[in-house]
Design an enzyme around this catalytic site. Structure first.
Site, PDB file in Angstrom:
ATOM      1  N   ASP A 160       2.089   0.359  10.476  1.00 41.51           N
ATOM      2  CA  ASP A 160       3.192   1.115  10.195  1.00 41.51           C
ATOM      3  C   ASP A 160       4.176  -1.038  10.683  1.00 41.51           C
ATOM      4  O   ASP A 160       4.254  -0.865  11.558  1.00 41.51           O
ATOM      5  CB  ASP A 160       3.891   2.102  11.434  1.00 41.51           C
ATOM      6  CG  ASP A 160       5.661   2.021  11.614  1.00 41.51           C
ATOM      7  OD1 ASP A 160       5.867   1.449  10.414  1.00 41.51           O
ATOM      8  OD2 ASP A 160       6.091   2.629  12.251  1.00 41.51           O
ATOM      9  N   ASP A 177       3.111   1.221   5.660  1.00 36.45           N
ATOM     10  CA  ASP A 177       4.163   1.007   5.213  1.00 36.45           C
ATOM     11  C   ASP A 177       3.212  -0.263   4.219  1.00 36.45           C
ATOM     12  O   ASP A 177       2.220  -0.603   4.150  1.00 36.45           O
ATOM     13  CB  ASP A 177       5.023   0.613   5.317  1.00 36.45           C
ATOM     14  CG  ASP A 177       5.188  -0.074   6.487  1.00 36.45           C
ATOM     15  OD1 ASP A 177       4.242  -1.849   5.790  1.00 36.45           O
ATOM     16  OD2 ASP A 177       5.805  -0.371   7.384  1.00 36.45           O
ATOM     17  N   ASP A 191      -3.601   4.805  -7.555  1.00 36.76           N
ATOM     18  CA  ASP A 191      -5.030   6.679  -7.221  1.00 36.76           C
ATOM     19  C   ASP A 191      -3.172   7.293  -8.771  1.00 36.76           C
ATOM     20  O   ASP A 191      -1.978   7.060  -8.298  1.00 36.76           O
ATOM     21  CB  ASP A 191      -4.002   7.286  -5.948  1.00 36.76           C
ATOM     22  CG  ASP A 191      -5.224   8.596  -5.435  1.00 36.76           C
ATOM     23  OD1 ASP A 191      -5.664   8.758  -6.806  1.00 36.76           O
ATOM     24  OD2 ASP A 191      -5.727   8.269  -5.505  1.00 36.76           O
ATOM     25  N   ASP A 234      -6.737  11.169 -10.066  1.00 35.70           N
ATOM     26  CA  ASP A 234      -7.174  12.489  -9.502  1.00 35.70           C
ATOM     27  C   ASP A 234      -8.018  13.580 -10.345  1.00 35.70           C
ATOM     28  O   ASP A 234      -6.911  14.205 -11.563  1.00 35.70           O
ATOM     29  CB  ASP A 234      -5.730  12.304  -8.338  1.00 35.70           C
ATOM     30  CG  ASP A 234      -5.694  13.813  -7.409  1.00 35.70           C
ATOM     31  OD1 ASP A 234      -6.129  13.616  -6.233  1.00 35.70           O
ATOM     32  OD2 ASP A 234      -4.987  15.290  -8.275  1.00 35.70           O
ATOM     33  N   GLU A 274     -12.199  11.742  -9.643  1.00 37.35           N
ATOM     34  CA  GLU A 274     -12.796  11.890  -9.219  1.00 37.35           C
ATOM     35  C   GLU A 274     -13.017  13.374  -9.402  1.00 37.35           C
ATOM     36  O   GLU A 274     -12.068  13.986 -10.960  1.00 37.35           O
ATOM     37  CB  GLU A 274     -11.014  12.963  -8.020  1.00 37.35           C
ATOM     38  CG  GLU A 274     -11.322  13.975  -7.294  1.00 37.35           C
ATOM     39  CD  GLU A 274     -10.309  14.588  -6.210  1.00 37.35           C
ATOM     40  OE1 GLU A 274     -10.400  14.898  -5.457  1.00 37.35           O
ATOM     41  OE2 GLU A 274      -9.655  14.522  -6.872  1.00 37.35           O
ATOM     42  N   HIS A 318     -10.032  10.824   2.594  1.00 39.42           N
ATOM     43  CA  HIS A 318      -9.265  11.505   3.330  1.00 39.42           C
ATOM     44  C   HIS A 318      -8.639  12.720   3.333  1.00 39.42           C
ATOM     45  O   HIS A 318      -8.165  13.633   3.821  1.00 39.42           O
ATOM     46  CB  HIS A 318      -8.006  10.785   2.462  1.00 39.42           C
ATOM     47  CG  HIS A 318      -7.171  11.653   1.205  1.00 39.42           C
ATOM     48  ND1 HIS A 318      -8.503  10.854  -0.488  1.00 39.42           N
ATOM     49  CD2 HIS A 318      -6.807  12.227   0.181  1.00 39.42           C
ATOM     50  CE1 HIS A 318      -7.816  10.907  -0.923  1.00 39.42           C
ATOM     51  NE2 HIS A 318      -6.976  11.942  -1.116  1.00 39.42           N
ATOM     52  N   ASP A 319     -10.157  13.272   2.375  1.00 41.98           N
ATOM     53  CA  ASP A 319     -10.164  14.859   2.084  1.00 41.98           C
ATOM     54  C   ASP A 319     -10.946  15.344   3.176  1.00 41.98           C
ATOM     55  O   ASP A 319     -11.341  17.078   3.290  1.00 41.98           O
ATOM     56  CB  ASP A 319     -10.037  15.080   0.992  1.00 41.98           C
ATOM     57  CG  ASP A 319      -9.417  14.643  -0.281  1.00 41.98           C
ATOM     58  OD1 ASP A 319      -8.046  15.183   0.054  1.00 41.98           O
ATOM     59  OD2 ASP A 319      -9.453  14.550  -1.322  1.00 41.98           O
TER      60      ASP A 319
HETATM   61  C1  NOJ Z   1      -7.141  15.447  -4.585  1.00 40.48           C
HETATM   62  C2  NOJ Z   1      -7.396  14.785  -3.779  1.00 40.48           C
HETATM   63  O1  NOJ Z   1      -7.815  13.674  -2.759  1.00 40.48           O
HETATM   64  C3  NOJ Z   1      -6.725  15.319  -2.485  1.00 40.48           C
HETATM   65  O2  NOJ Z   1      -5.821  15.196  -1.171  1.00 40.48           O
HETATM   66  C4  NOJ Z   1      -5.370  16.016  -3.066  1.00 40.48           C
HETATM   67  O3  NOJ Z   1      -5.286  16.400  -1.582  1.00 40.48           O
HETATM   68  C5  NOJ Z   1      -5.604  17.295  -4.150  1.00 40.48           C
HETATM   69  N1  NOJ Z   1      -6.309  16.246  -5.086  1.00 40.48           N
HETATM   70  C6  NOJ Z   1      -4.510  17.851  -5.208  1.00 40.48           C
HETATM   71  O4  NOJ Z   1      -3.645  15.970  -5.869  1.00 40.48           O
END
Ligand code: NOJ
Length: 562
Positions: free
Chosen positions: A22, A30, A99, A201, A258, A334-335
């Site tokens: 930040d 940012d 993305d 995505d 993905e 990040h998931d």
């Molecule tokens: C996969 C993404 O990596 C995730 O973070 C997101 O919540 C879902 N797709 C929905 O877009």
């Protein structure tokens, strides 16, 4: 020397912009924060940076709910900041990868607002609308991936709309050519800005089945995970080939989609010259704790048998991409939870195991993806209340676990392990206030281990995880074995062993061997072809052939194996 493309000869570093740096004191990261750290990224062998979404968004799902595909959210900066980031990155030979979130938009996107306003609106057919059943209930029993019905009622239209994810993320209707056209235009807008590629995505959900029918319930709520009902619907590849022709074809970029659930046998139609994308993120190695689907409450947690299964699926992916396509190697994003927790028991040594994963990441065949903080060996967080979690799926899964009869403590323990916030805490730069992430109040708490695990202290400590990553980067891109690690073939070793993951990379008569002990016990092995090999790098001092100490990782090289 090699016919590899630029993106096959470099690391990709994934940034979650909200948590990176930040520069304004707002508490959220940012774009200028990213520009400020490009030189740091260069020390990690980074040739491309994948940014999770930075478009205008109400942030219900932290940017995966997009309200405008061709602009920048003011929280992240301006279009001029973005252009400067792309240009500054280019000067360092780093490309910016965007993305593309094309399965859905935000419910605040003007297209959806218009679509929801009436059945006769201009965008009426841009989303997926269905009438209620005669009793007023949703058209099917599909559960959205974040929990709850995948259908939400719209008063104005007197119809339900479909959302694979949150109700604030309505699915677009890809059968409508006007929808496809604007999506392709938006991607071309970013290509014109000079981006180096796309991560795409949730692409397996864009094609919906012709008939919407109930599925066999997979939980006490009477619903079935929508994934099993709509993922990879036949006909999806026709849409994707059109997408490729309209956007990706002819550009010197890479695409990584993905694509949860694409079987290795189907790979040739998805990747490579005859396929659509350059690489696929598939999750067979990340979903080992989820034998029955994606419900966190039904996950097994870590068990030692995860290691032989990890070996099996990883090696299958290496072999599937040997001839066709290319493998994106990743163990975090990040998931996902942090990999030191994912693939090791709780009592394991964090620094040693982070290095085990680093060796695996940087010696497999494919393009390595480093997720921010992975290079510091960051661990999961474990907050003591569900209210502390920001991640929308953590709340959905908590509710589901409670509905299944679990206590608050049990439901929280599940969230502690699987929450996506584990990977979203602010990046740890310094030993100072808020780990140097922000002078304001960080949007998510900084991990309390930051003084020991931050870029400043790990740069100073010779044997830190960060410096180990840098040694691995040097080995992979700037050493006598660099060609072998980038181009060499892959061959499995010691496949009958339950605790060791081992393999060989070969180019002509030159070989690099990786041997990893995923257990807290000493392991012995027999590999006669290693006699006389040279130790290139390990995560402990010393070491001897035929023996691996607890959590030991070693890389050897050898010439002239008969
Ligand atoms: C996969 C993404 O990596 C995730 O973070 C997101 O919540 C879902 N797709 C929905 O877009």
């Amino acid at each position: 020397m090699s016919d590899l493309k630029w993106w096959q000869k470099t690391n990709v570093y994934q940034i979650y912009p909200k948590s990176f740096l930040d520069t304004t004191g707002s508490g959220t990261g940012d774009l200028n924060g990213i520009t400020a750290k490009l030189d740091y990224l260069k020390t990690l062998g980074t040739g491309a940076v994948w940014l999770t979404p930075v478009y205008p968004s109400p942030m219900v799902d932290n940017g995966y709910d997009i309200a405008d595909f061709t602009d920048i959210d003011p929280a992240y900066g301006s279009m001029a900041d973005m252009e400067r980031l792309v240009a500054e990155a280019r000067r360092r030979d780093i490309r910016i990868v965007m993305d593309l979130v094309y399965n859905h938009t935000s419910d605040k996107h003007p297209w959806f607002v218009d679509s929801a306003s009436s059945r006769d609106s201009e965008h009426s057919d841009w989303y997926i609308w269905r009438d209620a059943r005669p009793d007023g209930t949703p058209p099917t029993n599909w559960r959205s991936i974040f929990g709850g019905s995948a259908w939400t009622w719209c008063e104005k239209r007197q119809q339900y709309y479909l959302h694979t994810f949150a109700k604030a993320q309505p699915d677009l209707n890809w059968e409508n050519p006007a929808v496809r056209r604007v999506l392709y235009e938006a991607a071309n807008f970013w290509l014109d800005k000079g981006v180096g590629g796309f991560r795409i995505d949730a692409i397996v959900y864009i094609k919906k089945p012709a008939q919407f029918v109930d599925g066999e319930p997979d939980s006490d709520d009477g619903m079935v995970n929508i994934h099993s009902m709509i993922a990879n619907t036949p006909g999806i590849l026709d849409l994707l080939h059109e997408f490729k022709a309209a956007v990706f074809a002819g550009h010197d970029i890479f695409t990584v989609a993905e694509a949860n659930g694409v079987a290795p046998a189907d790979l040739p139609s998805w990747v490579g010259p005859e396929g659509v994308f350059d690489m696929l993120f598939e999750f067979s190695h990340m979903n080992l704790e989820f034998p029955t689907g994606e419900l966190w409450s039904q996950a097994t947690g870590y068990t030692p048998d995860i290691i032989p299964r990890l070996q099996e699926v990883l090696f299958a992916s290496q072999q599937a991409t040997a001839e066709q396509g290319w493998y994106p190697v990743f163990f975090e994003n990040h998931d996902q939870m942090r990999c030191v927790r994912h693939f090791f028991p709780d009592e394991a040594d964090r620094a040693l195991t982070a290095k085990v994963m680093a060796v695996l990441l940087l010696t497999l065949r494919g393009t390595p993806f480093i997720y921010e903080g992975q290079e510091l060996g960051l661990d999961n967080v474990a907050w003591d209340s569900i209210a502390a979690y920001n991640d929308i799926s953590s709340h959905g899964q908590y509710e589901l676990a409670r509905a299944e009869g679990r206590s608050q403590a049990e439901a929280l323990a599940i969230v502690n392990r699987y929450s996506r916030d584990n990977a979203r805490t602010p990046m740890q730069w310094t030993t100072g206030k808020n780990a140097g992430f922000s002078t304001g109040l960080p949007w998510l708490p900084v991990h309390d281990d930051f003084a020991a695990a931050c870029v400043e202290s790990e740069t100073a400590a010779a044997d830190s995880v960060l410096n180990f990553y840098r040694r691995l980067v040097a080995l992979r891109y700037d050493s006598s074995v660099a060609e072998i690690l980038q181009q060499g073939s892959f061959a499995p070793l010691l496949t009958g062993d339950d605790s060791i993951i081992a393999f060989k990379r070969s180019l002509g008569n030159r070989h690099v061997y990786t041997l990893l002990n995923f257990s807290g016990r000493q392991q012995t092995y027999s590999l006669p072809e290693l006699q006389g090999a040279e130790l290139l790098l390990g995560n402990m001092a010393g070491g001897s052939l035929g023996r691996l100490r607890p959590w030991e990782a070693v890389i050897y090289t050898q010439k002239w194996v008969k």
